[in-house]
Design an enzyme around this catalytic site. Structure first.
Site, PDB file in Angstrom:
ATOM      1  N   LYS A 115       2.061  -4.688   5.969  1.00 17.48           N
ATOM      2  CA  LYS A 115       1.790  -4.412   7.388  1.00 17.48           C
ATOM      3  C   LYS A 115       1.205  -5.633   8.085  1.00 17.48           C
ATOM      4  O   LYS A 115       1.591  -5.949   9.210  1.00 17.48           O
ATOM      5  CB  LYS A 115       0.859  -3.202   7.528  1.00 17.48           C
ATOM      6  CG  LYS A 115       1.606  -1.941   7.107  1.00 17.48           C
ATOM      7  CD  LYS A 115       0.960  -0.650   7.510  1.00 17.48           C
ATOM      8  CE  LYS A 115       1.916   0.484   7.142  1.00 17.48           C
ATOM      9  NZ  LYS A 115       1.248   1.670   6.649  1.00 17.48           N
ATOM     10  N   LYS A 195      11.958   2.581   1.408  1.00 18.55           N
ATOM     11  CA  LYS A 195      11.305   3.887   1.468  1.00 18.55           C
ATOM     12  C   LYS A 195      11.415   4.535   2.853  1.00 18.55           C
ATOM     13  O   LYS A 195      11.329   3.851   3.863  1.00 18.55           O
ATOM     14  CB  LYS A 195       9.820   3.644   1.143  1.00 18.55           C
ATOM     15  CG  LYS A 195       8.970   4.860   1.059  1.00 18.55           C
ATOM     16  CD  LYS A 195       7.488   4.472   0.970  1.00 18.55           C
ATOM     17  CE  LYS A 195       6.912   4.053   2.313  1.00 18.55           C
ATOM     18  NZ  LYS A 195       5.470   4.243   2.462  1.00 18.55           N
ATOM     19  N   LYS A 198       7.375   6.941   8.266  1.00 18.45           N
ATOM     20  CA  LYS A 198       7.127   7.295   9.661  1.00 18.45           C
ATOM     21  C   LYS A 198       7.031   6.049  10.526  1.00 18.45           C
ATOM     22  O   LYS A 198       7.534   6.008  11.618  1.00 18.45           O
ATOM     23  CB  LYS A 198       5.795   8.056   9.796  1.00 18.45           C
ATOM     24  CG  LYS A 198       5.803   9.451   9.213  1.00 18.45           C
ATOM     25  CD  LYS A 198       4.539  10.231   9.608  1.00 18.45           C
ATOM     26  CE  LYS A 198       3.267   9.766   8.961  1.00 18.45           C
ATOM     27  NZ  LYS A 198       2.967  10.176   7.623  1.00 18.45           N
TER      28      LYS A 198
HETATM   29  P1  TYM Z   1       1.190   8.880   4.850  1.00 21.13           P
HETATM   30  O1  TYM Z   1       0.857   9.619   6.085  1.00 21.13           O
HETATM   31  O2  TYM Z   1       1.925   7.611   4.963  1.00 21.13           O
HETATM   32  O3  TYM Z   1       2.058   9.804   3.902  1.00 21.13           O
HETATM   33  C1  TYM Z   1       1.628  11.106   3.567  1.00 21.13           C
HETATM   34  C2  TYM Z   1       2.058  11.436   2.156  1.00 21.13           C
HETATM   35  O4  TYM Z   1       3.487  11.368   2.034  1.00 21.13           O
HETATM   36  C3  TYM Z   1       3.830  10.510   0.952  1.00 21.13           C
HETATM   37  N1  TYM Z   1       5.061   9.799   1.304  1.00 21.13           N
HETATM   38  C4  TYM Z   1       6.164   9.762   0.547  1.00 21.13           C
HETATM   39  N2  TYM Z   1       6.438  10.324  -0.660  1.00 21.13           N
HETATM   40  C5  TYM Z   1       7.664  10.120  -1.180  1.00 21.13           C
HETATM   41  N3  TYM Z   1       8.629   9.364  -0.543  1.00 21.13           N
HETATM   42  C6  TYM Z   1       8.385   8.790   0.667  1.00 21.13           C
HETATM   43  N4  TYM Z   1       9.331   8.087   1.280  1.00 21.13           N
HETATM   44  C7  TYM Z   1       7.097   8.971   1.251  1.00 21.13           C
HETATM   45  N5  TYM Z   1       6.521   8.545   2.406  1.00 21.13           N
HETATM   46  C8  TYM Z   1       5.278   9.062   2.414  1.00 21.13           C
HETATM   47  C9  TYM Z   1       2.665   9.545   0.826  1.00 21.13           C
HETATM   48  O5  TYM Z   1       2.589   8.982  -0.463  1.00 21.13           O
HETATM   49  C10 TYM Z   1       1.487  10.435   1.133  1.00 21.13           C
HETATM   50  O6  TYM Z   1       1.078  11.143  -0.010  1.00 21.13           O
HETATM   51  N6  TYM Z   1      -2.810   6.524   3.043  1.00 21.13           N
HETATM   52  C11 TYM Z   1      -2.202   7.833   3.170  1.00 21.13           C
HETATM   53  C12 TYM Z   1      -3.063   8.793   3.970  1.00 21.13           C
HETATM   54  C13 TYM Z   1      -4.439   9.028   3.402  1.00 21.13           C
HETATM   55  C14 TYM Z   1      -4.751   9.667   2.179  1.00 21.13           C
HETATM   56  C15 TYM Z   1      -6.180   9.700   2.124  1.00 21.13           C
HETATM   57  C16 TYM Z   1      -3.985  10.180   1.133  1.00 21.13           C
HETATM   58  C17 TYM Z   1      -5.614   8.730   4.009  1.00 21.13           C
HETATM   59  N7  TYM Z   1      -6.655   9.122   3.250  1.00 21.13           N
HETATM   60  C18 TYM Z   1      -6.830  10.248   1.020  1.00 21.13           C
HETATM   61  C19 TYM Z   1      -4.660  10.731   0.045  1.00 21.13           C
HETATM   62  C20 TYM Z   1      -6.070  10.759  -0.006  1.00 21.13           C
HETATM   63  C21 TYM Z   1      -0.884   7.663   3.883  1.00 21.13           C
HETATM   64  O7  TYM Z   1      -0.578   6.629   4.417  1.00 21.13           O
HETATM   65  O8  TYM Z   1      -0.119   8.736   3.965  1.00 21.13           O
END
Ligand code: TYM
Length: 332
Positions: A115, A195, A198
């Site tokens: 990023k 991947k 969003k």
């Molecule tokens: P975020 O919002 O990007 O994604 C939410 C969840 O979806 C999973 N994910 C995927 N899994 C499989 N294939 C994909 N293409 C894909 N894209 C997204 C992510 O692995 C995630 O589980 N940093 C985290 C948010 C967060 C968080 C936390 C997670 C903040 N605090 C504490 C766990 C515990 C994130 O960017 O999620």
């Protein structure tokens, strides 16, 4: 039994990567853990990436992310479900962890490098992102974190943060572990560029709440095995994103048929993509129907989130009392 915690960012429409990589697992673990399963829309994380943050849409996207999770089966009566900015202790613990985390450890994070590489001016918050994530998890002393594969490195860092705190101030936090779903470690984007994400925008994603026509408009031109140029060329499903989707959505007979017929050029890529549509519809239609219902009663969603924040706060306040004392802050 220790707690479960996970978070999802309101940076765009939830997509099938989120659904299979995380959201279905939230529901499943919720059945097992009840009120020890804690899920959070992490709106304080969203503005760390200026490309994915817009003041005008943040609250709408937060609401829609909540709605999609409820529609996908998350039951706020059974689990704790809330919005991160409504529980102030996340920011406080995040700061206290920031004080102890070496910058070098954060600069090694793959997501940070990806990023930051796209930005001219890098906000300090982007570097601190995984520290806040560690605070999210450890505030509830959670040991289990359901996520997709892309988050594993951040959970490793959270373990490091917990270890360091315990070492400096006495045993306080468990070392959390990531749990991945079997079938959807990393769902590929429909545009063929890595991947599904969003923050890459809607060309990459198939939305959980997206209509079938719009999904087909993206699926139809989606890249497949590049070596399959003519209809008569045999293909290799193992390197085809459409086959990855079949494994998520289709029944076993369809998966086997596609696997055989692609390798023998029995069907073309368009046939294969068409065969995917019933499975997508079977999975998404009930979620979308429930989302339409919930949208008509927004207060139900807001009330559930308020209630969730109250329950989360009760746990968070206890942890922070302990942390403040251990770190030597004035108690009264
Ligand atoms: P975020 O919002 O990007 O994604 C939410 C969840 O979806 C999973 N994910 C995927 N899994 C499989 N294939 C994909 N293409 C894909 N894209 C997204 C992510 O692995 C995630 O589980 N940093 C985290 C948010 C967060 C968080 C936390 C997670 C903040 N605090 C504490 C766990 C515990 C994130 O960017 O999620």
């Amino acid at each position: 039994m220790s707690r479960v915690f996970s978070g999802i960012q309101p940076t765009g429409e939830p997509h099938i990567g989120n659904l299979f990589g995380a959201m279905f697992n939230y529901v499943k673990l919720g059945e097992q853990y009840g009120k020890d399963a804690i899920y959070c829309i992490v709106d304080l994380h969203a503005p760390t990436n200026p490309n994915a943050y817009d003041k005008a849409t943040l609250s709408r996207l937060t609401f829609e992310m909540a709605l999609a999770n409820l529609a996908a089966g998350l039951d706020p009566q059974k689990v704790i479900f809330f919005v991160q900015s409504q529980v102030r202790e996340h920011s406080e613990l995040g700061w206290l962890f920031t004080l102890q985390t070496p910058v070098g450890e954060l600069e090694r994070m793959t997501q940070y490098k990806d990023k930051a590489g796209q930005l001219e001016s890098i906000p300090a918050g982007l570097l601190m992102y995984p520290v806040l994530q560690a605070a999210d998890i450890l505030l509830y002393k959670a040991g289990t974190v359901p996520v997709g594969e892309d988050q594993v490195q951040h959970i490793e860092l959270a373990r490091e943060v917990a270890r360091r705190f315990n070492h400096n101030f006495g045993e306080t936090f468990p070392e959390p572990k990531a749990v991945l779903t079997k079938e959807a470690l990393r769902v590929p984007g429909v545009d063929g560029h890595g991947k599904m994400s969003k923050s890459k925008g809607s060309n990459s994603t198939i939305g959980v709440l997206e209509g079938m026509e719009s999904i087909w408009a993206k699926l139809r031109p989606a890249p497949t095995d590049p070596a399959r140029v003519r209809r008569s060329d045999p293909g290799n499903p193992d390197i085809c994103l459409v086959f990855d989707y079949h494994k998520l959505f289709s029944d076993l007979d369809t998966i086997q048929m596609v696997n055989t017929e692609c390798r023998t050029a029995g069907i073309g890529c368009i046939d294969c993509k068409k065969a995917l549509l019933p499975g997508i519809e079977r999975t998404l239609a009930p979620i979308q129907a429930r989302a339409v219902e919930l949208k008509q009663e927004p207060d139900q969603v807001y009330d559930a989130l308020q209630d969730g924040a109250k329950q989360a706060r009760a746990i968070a306040e206890t942890t922070m009392g302990e942390v403040r004392e251990r770190m030597g802050f004035l108690g009264r």
